[in-house]
Design a protein around this motif. Structure first.
Motif, PDB file in Angstrom:
ATOM      1  N   ILE A  60       0.838  -1.206   0.000  1.00 16.10           N
ATOM      2  CA  ILE A  60       0.000   0.000   0.000  1.00 16.10           C
ATOM      3  C   ILE A  60       0.870   1.252   0.000  1.00 16.10           C
ATOM      4  CG2 ILE A  60      -1.623   1.350   1.385  1.00 16.10           C
ATOM      5  CD1 ILE A  60      -2.849  -1.343   2.281  1.00 16.10           C
ATOM      6  N   GLY A  61       1.927   1.229   0.837  1.00 20.61           N
ATOM      7  CA  GLY A  61       2.828   2.380   0.890  1.00 20.61           C
ATOM      8  C   GLY A  61       3.519   2.634  -0.436  1.00 20.61           C
ATOM      9  N   HIS A  62       3.966   1.575  -1.084  1.00 22.61           N
ATOM     10  CA  HIS A  62       4.668   1.746  -2.361  1.00 22.61           C
ATOM     11  C   HIS A  62       3.720   2.099  -3.500  1.00 22.61           C
ATOM     12  CE1 HIS A  62       8.875   0.792  -1.519  1.00 22.61           C
ATOM     13  NE2 HIS A  62       8.419   0.001  -0.560  1.00 22.61           N
ATOM     14  N   ILE A  63       2.485   1.653  -3.424  1.00 24.62           N
ATOM     15  CA  ILE A  63       1.500   2.056  -4.434  1.00 24.62           C
ATOM     16  C   ILE A  63       1.275   3.572  -4.360  1.00 24.62           C
ATOM     17  CG2 ILE A  63      -0.954   1.947  -5.025  1.00 24.62           C
ATOM     18  CD1 ILE A  63      -0.848  -1.049  -4.288  1.00 24.62           C
ATOM     19  N   LYS A  64       1.200   4.086  -3.133  1.00 23.51           N
ATOM     20  CA  LYS A  64       1.025   5.536  -2.959  1.00 23.51           C
ATOM     21  C   LYS A  64       2.217   6.306  -3.513  1.00 23.51           C
ATOM     22  CE  LYS A  64      -1.930   5.221   1.160  1.00 23.51           C
ATOM     23  NZ  LYS A  64      -2.030   5.524   2.619  1.00 23.51           N
TER      24      LYS A  64
END
Length: 258
Positions: A60-64
């Motif tokens: 989720i963090g890397h998608i953001k």
């Protein structure tokens, strides 16, 4: 009390994982085996189940941050899930052969240690490649996903341990894209492998949740520490730690045979 210790273990695994760019698996698995005295099959099953939380949080963090190549992630996640199913079936048949599991893990950690020592001592500054995708054909990515999925199903390792270096060294991926895409791809492998091991009765659910929550929280701290602590220093130190871990697994495997 044990739940608090497991959470702290997960927290430390997450901090080191976020700092070094490796998965929490390689820290949680030996901790469960050598510090908490979990039988090896349960340590493997509990670790891979905990990583479902860790990988999801990291993805989720890397998608953001737009560090995920979704086309690659779809291919690797699909073939990796199939490989994880195959590996999990293989795991069921060798779970009572502790000598074999120890040898497999011993040589797996030997790879981890050599890679970390090399990158820590001799490759302190890895070139930052440009680009927003993982190069290579869909077939090559599919083969990589399936093979690492099988490894995941057997020994509960795979994300930062195998996918990231495969993307970087075999396909020439930019490092940030490799890490983000690895996390997104690995969720399906962890879910399939964890589901199989839960069905097979090799998962301590409470321990997995404590470790997973701790690792997810620690990863955020570790990512911020990269600005204060040179990762190559810690990577070199833990390379030698994992060398000891690998030899300990191999010795346990040898002891089971004698």
């Amino acid at each position: 009390m044990i739940e608090i210790l497991l959470f702290i273990t997960g927290l430390m695994a997450g901090i080191l994982g976020g700092l070094l760019g490796i998965g929490g698996c390689v820290i949680m698995l030996p901790a469960l085996t050598f510090l908490f005295d979990y039988p090896l099959p349960f340590a493997i099953g509990t670790t891979i189940t905990a990583v479902i939380i860790t990988a999801s949080s990291g993805a989720i963090g890397h998608i953001k941050m737009r560090n995920v190549d979704f086309s690659t992630a779809r291919v690797v996640a699909t073939t990796g899930a199939a490989g994880a199913a195959v590996g999990s079936i293989m795991f069921f048949y060798i779970a009572n052969r502790l000598w074999l599991l120890n040898f497999v893990l011993g040589f797996a950690f030997l790879y981890v240690s050599i890679r970390m020592i090399y990158e820590g001592l001799f490759r302190r500054k890895m070139g930052a490649m440009d680009g927003k995708e993982v190069p290579g054909s869909a077939a090559a990515k599919g083969v990589i996903g399936f093979c690492i999925g099988v490894i995941t199903g057997i020994v509960g390792l795979g994300g930062g341990y195998a996918l990231v270096p495969s993307f970087i060294y075999l396909l020439g991926s930019p490092i940030k894209i490799a890490v983000g895409t690895s996390l997104a791809s690995f969720i399906s492998m962890a879910v399939v492998s964890g589901a199989f091991k839960l069905y097979q009765g090799f998962v301590d659910i409470v321990a997995a949740v404590c470790l997973g929550v701790g690792t997810a929280a620690g990863a955020q701290i570790g990512a911020r520490l990269t600005k204060a602590v040179p990762p190559w220093v810690i990577k070199a130190i833990f390379g030698f730690v994992f060398l000891y871990v690998s030899l300990k697994f191999v010795w346990q495997g040898y002891s089971c045979l004698t």
